[in-house]
Design a protein around this motif. Structure first.
Motif, mmCIF file in Angstrom:
data_model
loop_
_atom_site.group_PDB
_atom_site.id
_atom_site.type_symbol
_atom_site.label_atom_id
_atom_site.label_comp_id
_atom_site.label_asym_id
_atom_site.label_seq_id
_atom_site.Cartn_x
_atom_site.Cartn_y
_atom_site.Cartn_z
ATOM 1 N N PRO A 268 0.811 -1.225 0.000
ATOM 2 C CA PRO A 268 0.000 0.000 0.000
ATOM 3 C C PRO A 268 0.842 1.272 0.000
ATOM 4 C CG PRO A 268 -0.901 -1.604 1.545
ATOM 5 C CD PRO A 268 0.434 -2.136 1.114
ATOM 6 N N ALA A 269 1.967 1.250 0.707
ATOM 7 C CA ALA A 269 2.834 2.435 0.732
ATOM 8 C C ALA A 269 3.505 2.636 -0.621
ATOM 9 C CB ALA A 269 3.888 2.288 1.831
ATOM 10 N N LEU A 270 3.951 1.552 -1.242
ATOM 11 C CA LEU A 270 4.553 1.665 -2.573
ATOM 12 C C LEU A 270 3.538 2.198 -3.574
ATOM 13 C CD1 LEU A 270 6.707 -1.581 -3.011
ATOM 14 C CD2 LEU A 270 7.530 0.769 -2.809
ATOM 15 N N ARG A 271 2.309 1.684 -3.496
ATOM 16 C CA ARG A 271 1.263 2.147 -4.413
ATOM 17 C C ARG A 271 1.030 3.643 -4.240
ATOM 18 N NH1 ARG A 271 -4.548 -0.642 -4.178
ATOM 19 N NH2 ARG A 271 -3.455 -2.232 -5.392
ATOM 20 N N ALA A 272 0.991 4.102 -3.002
ATOM 21 C CA ALA A 272 0.748 5.520 -2.743
ATOM 22 C C ALA A 272 1.857 6.378 -3.342
ATOM 23 C CB ALA A 272 0.637 5.761 -1.235
ATOM 24 N N MET A 273 3.099 5.988 -3.152
ATOM 25 C CA MET A 273 4.215 6.771 -3.681
ATOM 26 C C MET A 273 4.254 6.741 -5.198
ATOM 27 S SD MET A 273 7.344 6.195 -0.946
ATOM 28 C CE MET A 273 7.115 4.443 -0.605
ATOM 29 N N HIS A 274 3.957 5.585 -5.785
ATOM 30 C CA HIS A 274 3.963 5.478 -7.242
ATOM 31 C C HIS A 274 2.830 6.291 -7.861
ATOM 32 C CE1 HIS A 274 6.222 1.348 -7.185
ATOM 33 N NE2 HIS A 274 6.971 2.358 -6.811
ATOM 34 N N ASP A 275 1.658 6.241 -7.253
ATOM 35 C CA ASP A 275 0.493 6.931 -7.818
ATOM 36 C C ASP A 275 0.590 8.440 -7.691
ATOM 37 O OD1 ASP A 275 -0.582 4.520 -8.508
ATOM 38 O OD2 ASP A 275 -2.089 4.459 -6.908
ATOM 39 N N ASP A 276 1.171 8.924 -6.592
ATOM 40 C CA ASP A 276 1.192 10.368 -6.340
ATOM 41 C C ASP A 276 2.543 10.779 -5.767
ATOM 42 O OD1 ASP A 276 0.554 12.989 -5.952
ATOM 43 O OD2 ASP A 276 -0.991 12.659 -4.438
ATOM 44 N N PRO A 277 3.597 10.792 -6.594
ATOM 45 C CA PRO A 277 4.931 11.108 -6.070
ATOM 46 C C PRO A 277 5.054 12.540 -5.578
ATOM 47 C CG PRO A 277 4.957 10.987 -8.467
ATOM 48 C CD PRO A 277 3.617 10.471 -8.025
ATOM 49 N N GLY A 278 4.146 13.428 -6.006
ATOM 50 C CA GLY A 278 4.221 14.817 -5.587
ATOM 51 C C GLY A 278 3.591 15.105 -4.238
ATOM 52 N N HIS A 279 2.896 14.132 -3.672
ATOM 53 C CA HIS A 279 2.286 14.334 -2.355
ATOM 54 C C HIS A 279 3.384 14.446 -1.298
ATOM 55 C CE1 HIS A 279 -0.930 14.044 0.643
ATOM 56 N NE2 HIS A 279 -0.109 13.275 1.332
ATOM 57 N N PRO A 280 3.205 15.312 -0.298
ATOM 58 C CA PRO A 280 4.238 15.455 0.744
ATOM 59 C C PRO A 280 4.212 14.286 1.736
ATOM 60 C CG PRO A 280 2.377 16.889 1.236
ATOM 61 C CD PRO A 280 2.112 16.307 -0.129
ATOM 62 N N TRP A 281 4.553 13.105 1.233
ATOM 63 C CA TRP A 281 4.504 11.914 2.072
ATOM 64 C C TRP A 281 5.489 12.030 3.228
ATOM 65 C CZ3 TRP A 281 0.442 9.199 1.134
ATOM 66 C CH2 TRP A 281 -0.060 9.083 -0.160
ATOM 67 N N GLY A 282 5.025 11.654 4.395
ATOM 68 C CA GLY A 282 5.882 11.554 5.563
ATOM 69 C C GLY A 282 5.828 10.123 6.078
ATOM 70 N N LEU A 283 6.731 9.791 6.952
ATOM 71 C CA LEU A 283 6.814 8.424 7.455
ATOM 72 C C LEU A 283 5.529 8.007 8.154
ATOM 73 C CD1 LEU A 283 8.738 6.039 7.639
ATOM 74 C CD2 LEU A 283 9.584 6.965 9.809
ATOM 75 N N GLU A 284 4.929 8.925 8.916
ATOM 76 C CA GLU A 284 3.728 8.578 9.673
ATOM 77 C C GLU A 284 2.555 8.256 8.744
ATOM 78 O OE1 GLU A 284 0.943 10.392 13.272
ATOM 79 O OE2 GLU A 284 2.908 11.270 12.819
ATOM 80 N N GLU A 285 2.379 9.067 7.688
ATOM 81 C CA GLU A 285 1.263 8.832 6.772
ATOM 82 C C GLU A 285 1.461 7.539 5.983
ATOM 83 O OE1 GLU A 285 -1.356 11.157 3.339
ATOM 84 O OE2 GLU A 285 0.497 12.047 4.105
ATOM 85 N N LEU A 286 2.675 7.262 5.551
ATOM 86 C CA LEU A 286 2.948 6.018 4.839
ATOM 87 C C LEU A 286 2.739 4.811 5.754
ATOM 88 C CD1 LEU A 286 6.151 7.078 2.869
ATOM 89 C CD2 LEU A 286 3.906 6.544 1.891
ATOM 90 N N ALA A 287 3.120 4.959 7.023
ATOM 91 C CA ALA A 287 2.915 3.870 7.980
ATOM 92 C C ALA A 287 1.426 3.593 8.177
ATOM 93 C CB ALA A 287 3.582 4.212 9.308
ATOM 94 N N ARG A 288 0.606 4.669 8.219
ATOM 95 C CA ARG A 288 -0.841 4.471 8.350
ATOM 96 C C ARG A 288 -1.397 3.733 7.141
ATOM 97 N NH1 ARG A 288 -1.077 9.883 10.167
ATOM 98 N NH2 ARG A 288 -1.943 10.532 8.155
ATOM 99 N N ARG A 289 -0.899 4.043 5.946
ATOM 100 C CA ARG A 289 -1.344 3.337 4.746
ATOM 101 C C ARG A 289 -1.093 1.838 4.871
ATOM 102 N NH1 ARG A 289 -3.363 6.007 -0.178
ATOM 103 N NH2 ARG A 289 -3.390 8.215 0.398
ATOM 104 N N SER A 290 -0.022 1.500 5.545
ATOM 105 C CA SER A 290 0.345 0.097 5.703
ATOM 106 C C SER A 290 -0.149 -0.506 7.015
ATOM 107 C CB SER A 290 1.869 -0.048 5.613
ATOM 108 O OG SER A 290 2.326 0.284 4.324
#
Length: 307
Positions: free
Chosen positions: A202-224
């Motif tokens: 889920p985290a990989l999908r999020a980064m691939h789909d929207d690389p311009g989003h200001p992803w942080g570790l906490e938000e990526l962790a929630r995705r997973s």
């Protein structure tokens, strides 16, 4: 998982492929230094042993197996006979698509050098280690068929062989990606393993789909659905690098492709990829590539393959 694999495949650009093969008999060996990052080998007859990086990694390859050589410094291919006797060394001439090395036809090896666009090594490195064996089966049969067709194109010098080579090279890349992902846990750390991991995907999908989003570790962790600590440790274990380092690498590859197309403003690209200013983007890009975005575009604009 197919969507994530498609995202990687869409970014991979291939300029073409050089296909070759050789036939040999008896006891033999051939050693070379690959001039390109990605090379494939398949055995049509007999069996061989392939060793890479000064024999640090070695494995046996049988009929129908496909071997992916990924960023190797050196390669040794030799017979797998257990009998004694001296091995005859030979070098495959660069100007011959198919070479008869002599001694009979006990062994037939077909290979392909995939000519990747600049920067693509960062993506194929995600397949794992320098030597990946894809066992004989339905998937590798398709890949072997494509390699044999490429060799036929190279030997016959047909009309429009260059665009045909690029099309088939992309099919080769696609089959490698499919097979590598399906290998699962046998593939070393990289995005290919990440696509199979239910927690990391889920985290990989999020980064691939929207690389311009200001992803942080906490938000990526929630995705997973993990804590920050567990997610960060698991991501490194599966993918081989920290999440935000992976995100930067993904953004830079997207940027490379956009700049090679030559029709995007640097400030627009910076915003699209999540950088607040063109200066911040330029600094990150220079750190990754050694050149400013504008210099890179002047060097590589128009090099995106037509197919």
């Amino acid at each position: 998982m197919s969507d994530e694999l498609a995202a990687v495949f869409d970014l991979l650009e291939v300029n073409g492929v050089i296909s070759a093969g050789f036939t040999v008999g008896g006891r033999w060996r051939t050693r070379f230094r690959p001039q390109v990052h990605l090379k494939l080998l398949t055995v049509a007859r007999g069996g061989v042993r392939v060793s890479v990086n000064h024999e640090a990694v070695s494995l046996r390859v049988g009929v129908g197996d496909v071997v992916v050589l990924n960023g190797c410094e050196s390669v040794l291919i030799e017979d797998d006979l257990e009998s004694g006797g001296l091995q005859t060394s030979f070098t495959h001439p660069a100007d011959q698509a198919f070479f008869d090395a002599g001694g009979g036809d006990d062994t037939v090896v077909v290979g392909g050098h995939i000519d990747l666009a600049e920067g693509a090594e960062s993506l194929v490195a995600g397949l794992g280690g320098p030597l990946l064996r894809l066992p004989a089966g339905t998937d590798t049969a398709r890949l072997t068929g494509i390699l044999n067709h490429l060799l036929d194109e190279a030997r016959s010098a047909r009309l429009a062989s260059e665009p045909a080579g690029r099309l088939h090279a992309r099919l080769v890349i696609l089959e490698i990606l499919r097979a590598a992902v399906q290998e699962g846990e046998s593939v070393p750390a990289g995005w290919a393993r990440g696509l199979l991991d239910d927690g990391i995907r889920p985290a990989l999908r999020a980064m691939h789909d929207d690389p311009g989003h200001p992803w942080g570790l906490e938000e990526l962790a929630r995705r997973s659905a993990m804590s920050r600590t567990v997610f960060a440790e698991r991501f490194v274990s599966v993918v081989g690098k920290p999440p935000l380092t992976y995100l930067t690498g993904w953004r830079m590859y997207v940027a490379r492709r956009a700049l090679r197309q030559g029709d995007v403003r640097v400030d627009e690209l910076a915003l699209r990829l999540g950088y607040s200013t063109a200066s911040a983007f330029s600094t990150a890009f220079r750190r990754e590539t050694g050149a400013s975005p504008r210099t890179y575009r002047s060097l590589y604009a128009g090099t995106v393959p037509a197919v």
